[in-house]
Design a protein around this motif. Structure first.
Motif, mmCIF file in Angstrom:
data_model
loop_
_atom_site.group_PDB
_atom_site.id
_atom_site.type_symbol
_atom_site.label_atom_id
_atom_site.label_comp_id
_atom_site.label_asym_id
_atom_site.label_seq_id
_atom_site.Cartn_x
_atom_site.Cartn_y
_atom_site.Cartn_z
ATOM 1 N N ALA A 1 0.828 -1.209 0.000
ATOM 2 C CA ALA A 1 0.000 0.000 0.000
ATOM 3 C C ALA A 1 0.861 1.258 0.000
ATOM 4 O O ALA A 1 0.542 2.240 -0.683
ATOM 5 C CB ALA A 1 -0.944 -0.007 1.202
ATOM 6 N N ILE A 2 1.954 1.229 0.743
ATOM 7 C CA ILE A 2 2.864 2.383 0.766
ATOM 8 C C ILE A 2 3.452 2.599 -0.622
ATOM 9 O O ILE A 2 3.469 3.713 -1.145
ATOM 10 C CB ILE A 2 3.981 2.190 1.822
ATOM 11 N N GLU B 1 2.254 1.851 -3.427
ATOM 12 C CA GLU B 1 1.225 2.274 -4.367
ATOM 13 C C GLU B 1 0.645 3.650 -4.041
ATOM 14 O O GLU B 1 -0.107 4.202 -4.845
ATOM 15 C CB GLU B 1 0.098 1.231 -4.407
ATOM 16 N N SER B 2 1.010 4.203 -2.889
ATOM 17 C CA SER B 2 0.437 5.491 -2.465
ATOM 18 C C SER B 2 0.927 6.638 -3.350
ATOM 19 O O SER B 2 2.012 6.593 -3.934
ATOM 20 C CB SER B 2 0.797 5.776 -1.005
ATOM 21 N N ASN B 3 0.102 7.670 -3.435
ATOM 22 C CA ASN B 3 0.474 8.873 -4.190
ATOM 23 C C ASN B 3 1.738 9.510 -3.623
ATOM 24 O O ASN B 3 2.581 9.996 -4.375
ATOM 25 C CB ASN B 3 -0.668 9.885 -4.186
ATOM 26 N N GLU B 4 1.856 9.498 -2.293
ATOM 27 C CA GLU B 4 3.018 10.115 -1.649
ATOM 28 C C GLU B 4 4.313 9.405 -2.056
ATOM 29 O O GLU B 4 5.305 10.057 -2.374
ATOM 30 C CB GLU B 4 2.863 10.102 -0.123
ATOM 31 N N TYR B 5 4.287 8.084 -2.042
ATOM 32 C CA TYR B 5 5.472 7.326 -2.413
ATOM 33 C C TYR B 5 5.784 7.504 -3.896
ATOM 34 O O TYR B 5 6.946 7.681 -4.283
ATOM 35 C CB TYR B 5 5.316 5.838 -2.075
ATOM 36 N N GLN B 6 4.763 7.445 -4.722
ATOM 37 C CA GLN B 6 4.968 7.586 -6.165
ATOM 38 C C GLN B 6 5.557 8.958 -6.497
ATOM 39 O O GLN B 6 6.449 9.079 -7.339
ATOM 40 C CB GLN B 6 3.655 7.356 -6.927
ATOM 41 N N MET C 1 6.115 12.111 2.832
ATOM 42 C CA MET C 1 6.225 10.678 3.106
ATOM 43 C C MET C 1 6.522 10.450 4.580
ATOM 44 O O MET C 1 5.990 9.515 5.196
ATOM 45 C CB MET C 1 7.316 10.070 2.222
ATOM 46 N N VAL D 1 3.351 10.621 6.498
ATOM 47 C CA VAL D 1 2.572 9.387 6.323
ATOM 48 C C VAL D 1 3.108 8.311 7.257
ATOM 49 O O VAL D 1 2.341 7.637 7.961
ATOM 50 C CB VAL D 1 2.613 8.913 4.851
#
Length: 116
Positions: A15-16, A18-23, A93, A96
């Motif tokens: 999930a991390i 795939e998150s917008n923040e990680y991307q 990030m 998060v």
């Protein structure tokens, strides 16, 4: 039980990623690494950070000269658009991860009580 927790941790990792923040962080990191000037500047900044952290952790005193050099380097990298964006994405990030840590630690906080 431990297997269920490990499975949940693996799902959280996915999930991390795939998150917008990680991307956004990954995209910014890739852009910095693709720009030789930005990469060199960022690598220098990270090396200074690591050196100061190692000195601090080993109980050595950080000199005023080292503090001044670090501040100059921070000011310089913050002026670089790609590095500035990367640092902003790192901060998001980090927020998060902090929120996730609070959630994960909630059962222990409930058990032992919140630290005052």
């Amino acid at each position: 039980m431990a297997n269920n927790l490990q499975d949940a941790a693996i799902e959280l990792e996915k999930a991390i990623r795939e998150s917008n923040e990680y991307q956004s962080l990954k995209d910014s990191y890739d852009k910095v690494n693709a720009d030789p000037s930005a990469k060199s500047m960022f690598d220098n900044f990270r090396n200074i950070q690591i050196q100061l952290q190692q000195k601090q952790m080993s109980g050595q005193e950080i000199t005023q000269e080292e503090v001044d050099q670090a501040q100059k380097t921070v000011a310089l990298v913050q002026q670089h658009e790609l590095i500035s964006k990367l640092m902003a994405d790192e901060q998001k990030m980090s927020e998060v991860i902090t929120d996730l840590n609070k959630t994960i630690m909630k059962p222990l906080e409930d058990l032992y009580g919140a630290a005052e």
